[in-house]
Design an enzyme around this catalytic site. Structure first.
Site, PDB file in Angstrom:
ATOM      1  CG  ASP A 197       9.373 -35.966 -24.936  1.00 24.50           C
ATOM      2  OD1 ASP A 197       8.380 -36.686 -25.180  1.00 24.50           O
ATOM      3  OD2 ASP A 197       9.283 -34.760 -24.638  1.00 24.50           O
ATOM      4  NE  ARG A 217      16.719 -26.553 -22.723  1.00 27.22           N
ATOM      5  CZ  ARG A 217      16.367 -27.627 -22.028  1.00 27.22           C
ATOM      6  NH1 ARG A 217      17.280 -28.494 -21.639  1.00 27.22           N
ATOM      7  NH2 ARG A 217      15.109 -27.834 -21.721  1.00 27.22           N
ATOM      8  CG  ASP A 270      14.201 -25.572 -24.414  1.00 24.69           C
ATOM      9  OD1 ASP A 270      14.862 -24.534 -24.198  1.00 24.69           O
ATOM     10  OD2 ASP A 270      13.418 -26.066 -23.587  1.00 24.69           O
ATOM     11  CB  SER A 275       6.144 -29.847 -20.021  1.00 19.64           C
ATOM     12  OG  SER A 275       7.455 -29.504 -20.386  1.00 19.64           O
TER      13      SER A 275
HETATM   14  N1  ARG Z   1       9.649 -21.035 -21.458  1.00 19.55           N
HETATM   15  C1  ARG Z   1      10.947 -21.305 -20.973  1.00 19.55           C
HETATM   16  C2  ARG Z   1      11.982 -21.007 -22.032  1.00 19.55           C
HETATM   17  O1  ARG Z   1      11.674 -20.952 -23.174  1.00 19.55           O
HETATM   18  C3  ARG Z   1      11.096 -22.714 -20.445  1.00 19.55           C
HETATM   19  C4  ARG Z   1      11.005 -23.819 -21.461  1.00 19.55           C
HETATM   20  C5  ARG Z   1      11.061 -25.199 -20.900  1.00 19.55           C
HETATM   21  N2  ARG Z   1       9.942 -25.371 -20.064  1.00 19.55           N
HETATM   22  C6  ARG Z   1       9.350 -26.501 -19.719  1.00 19.55           C
HETATM   23  N3  ARG Z   1       8.378 -26.405 -18.877  1.00 19.55           N
HETATM   24  N4  ARG Z   1       9.679 -27.671 -20.202  1.00 19.55           N
HETATM   25  O2  ARG Z   1      13.133 -20.831 -21.731  1.00 19.55           O
END
Ligand code: ARG
Length: 423
Positions: free
Chosen positions: A23, A103, A132, A183
């Site tokens: 990405d 984040r 995110d 992912s």
């Molecule tokens: N569900 C988790 C969150 O919202 C992880 C998100 C990222 N997960 C991922 N497999 N790319 O904090």
């Protein structure tokens, strides 16, 4: 860091949070073409096991005018994980918030680079369906509302196949390893895995998704005991060996992961209102959080122990929803910090067959009073005092019961009168 107000040829600058994956790799070129901006990438090391230098070199090959790598592991541990530990933070009671906690830190590094380069834009590679994007953008808003956000994956609405085709057409260099059907995201506090067949909550997670935790067939047959020492709510030692929090967390990830500790399978509620099935590997968090809570059990007063979970839940929700840089999150953290002054001592944990079990707590500041709790000799508690305590505690129950009895009495009497009259 240089302070150039504009990129090459007077172009605007966009600073991209860059992981080196598909990405963000295609995002570099897309931003260059779509916004005619120069791109600077920022890769933040929060403990993911990735070669970020190699990824940064690729960013430059793919057109970025600069590619910055920031090692933020210590800051992640000391400013973010410490707060999460003190708050016993679990979203919906299950998820230790590993991705969510990193984040705002990543966003703060991106914003700092943007400021030093006088960039107009900041960018991230998140989709329009997840948490995110919200976390990045709320952090950017809180840190510098003048920054304009570019979200290529969301604006572009491409799927993975389209992205691969775009990369091929333009000769964009991608990571050597095949992109997985899952992912994933990782940092010191855990690994998140979603997508593929995991999207069906009925399907058991396939073994191949796990990297940090061992399969039951590999669990050691002997248990392993750990002594973890805490200082004001922060773990500082394992088995008497003092170490910085980031190293302590890494060591526990290895040791607990070997026993299969830390697998979490969770259908969670995203901030945007979508339920999603996520799997996590969080070995260190699965040891530290219960250990910390056990130490609180002997060092905090009953009132705090019963009240604090309300704020812990609020803290977790704020972190999950991207509100790290908010007045409320700061105020909640200040309350939690105040409670932790005496959370100093050690906890014994047994690692065995997929479980981390607390089996001992000790503190110089313990409120546990053996002479009060013992049933043996040395008891200093005058049991006769309990009688008056129960009498007063039950006064209002007595009042209600008496009123009820009176009503029954009245009914009984009127019934008796009726019977007498009829006779
Ligand atoms: N569900 C988790 C969150 O919202 C992880 C998100 C990222 N997960 C991922 N497999 N790319 O904090």
């Amino acid at each position: 860091m240089a302070t150039v107000k504009q990129g090459r040829g007077g172009k605007e600058i966009a600073v991209l949070a860059y992981s080196g994956g598909l990405d963000t790799s295609v995002a570099i070129r897309w931003i260059m073409e779509k916004y005619s901006a120069d791109v600077i990438t920022v890769s933040v090391d929060v403990g993911q096991k990735e070669d970020l230098r190699e990824a940064a070199d690729r960013a430059v090959e793919n057109g970025a005018i600069d590619a910055i790598v920031v090692d933020a592991r210590k800051e992640f541990a000391s400013s973010y994980l410490s707060s999460a530990i003190r708050s016993n933070a679990l979203y919906e009671g299950r998820y230790p918030l590993s991705t969510a906690l990193a984040r705002p830190l990543i966003a703060s590094k991106v914003a700092a680079v943007a400021r030093s380069y006088g960039a107009k834009y900041v960018a991230h590679g998140c989709t329009g369906k997840g948490n995110d994007q919200v976390r990045f953008e709320l952090a950017f808003t809180a840190l510098d509302p003048s920054l304009r956000v570019i979200a290529p994956i969301r604006e572009w609405n491409m799927n993975r196949e389209d992205e691969v085709a775009f990369a091929q057409e333009r000769g964009i260099k991608l990571k050597k390893s095949q992109p997985s059907r899952f992912s994933t995201d990782e940092n010191l506090w855990g690994r998140s895995i979603e997508g593929g067949e995991l999207e069906d909550p009925w399907t058991p997670p396939p073994e191949e998704i796990y990297e940090w935790t061992s399969h039951p067939s590999e669990w050691p047959d002997r248990d392993e005991m750990l002594d973890i020492s805490f200082d004001s709510g922060i773990p500082v030692e394992i088995d008497g060996k003092r170490m910085p929090l980031d190293e302590l967390v890494m060591e526990l990830n290895l040791r607990a992961g070997r026993h299969g500790v830390g697998r979490i399978d969770h259908v969670e509620d995203r901030f945007v209102g979508i339920k999603s099935r996520e799997n996590y590997e969080c070995p260190a968090a699965s040891v530290i959080l219960p250990a910390h809570r056990a130490l609180e059990g002997i060092t905090l007063s009953r009132d705090i122990l019963l009240f604090k979970p309300l704020l812990e839940q609020k803290f977790s929700e704020l972190v999950y929803n991207g509100m790290w840089f908010s007045d409320l999150r700061n105020a909640v953290a200040a309350f939690v910090d105040e409670t932790q002054r005496n959370v100093t001592g050690k906890v014994r944990v047994r690692l065995y067959k997929g479980a981390a079990t607390v089996c001992g707590v000790y503190s110089e500041r313990s409120k546990y009073t053996a002479s009060l709790s013992t049933y043996g000799r040395g008891d200093t508690f005058d049991q006769r005092a309990a009688q008056g305590f129960i009498y007063i505690a039950g006064l209002h129950l007595r009042g209600t019961a008496s009123a009820e009895l009176e009503k029954i009495e009245v009914k009984k009497r009127s019934l008796e009168r009726k019977v007498q009259k009829e006779a």
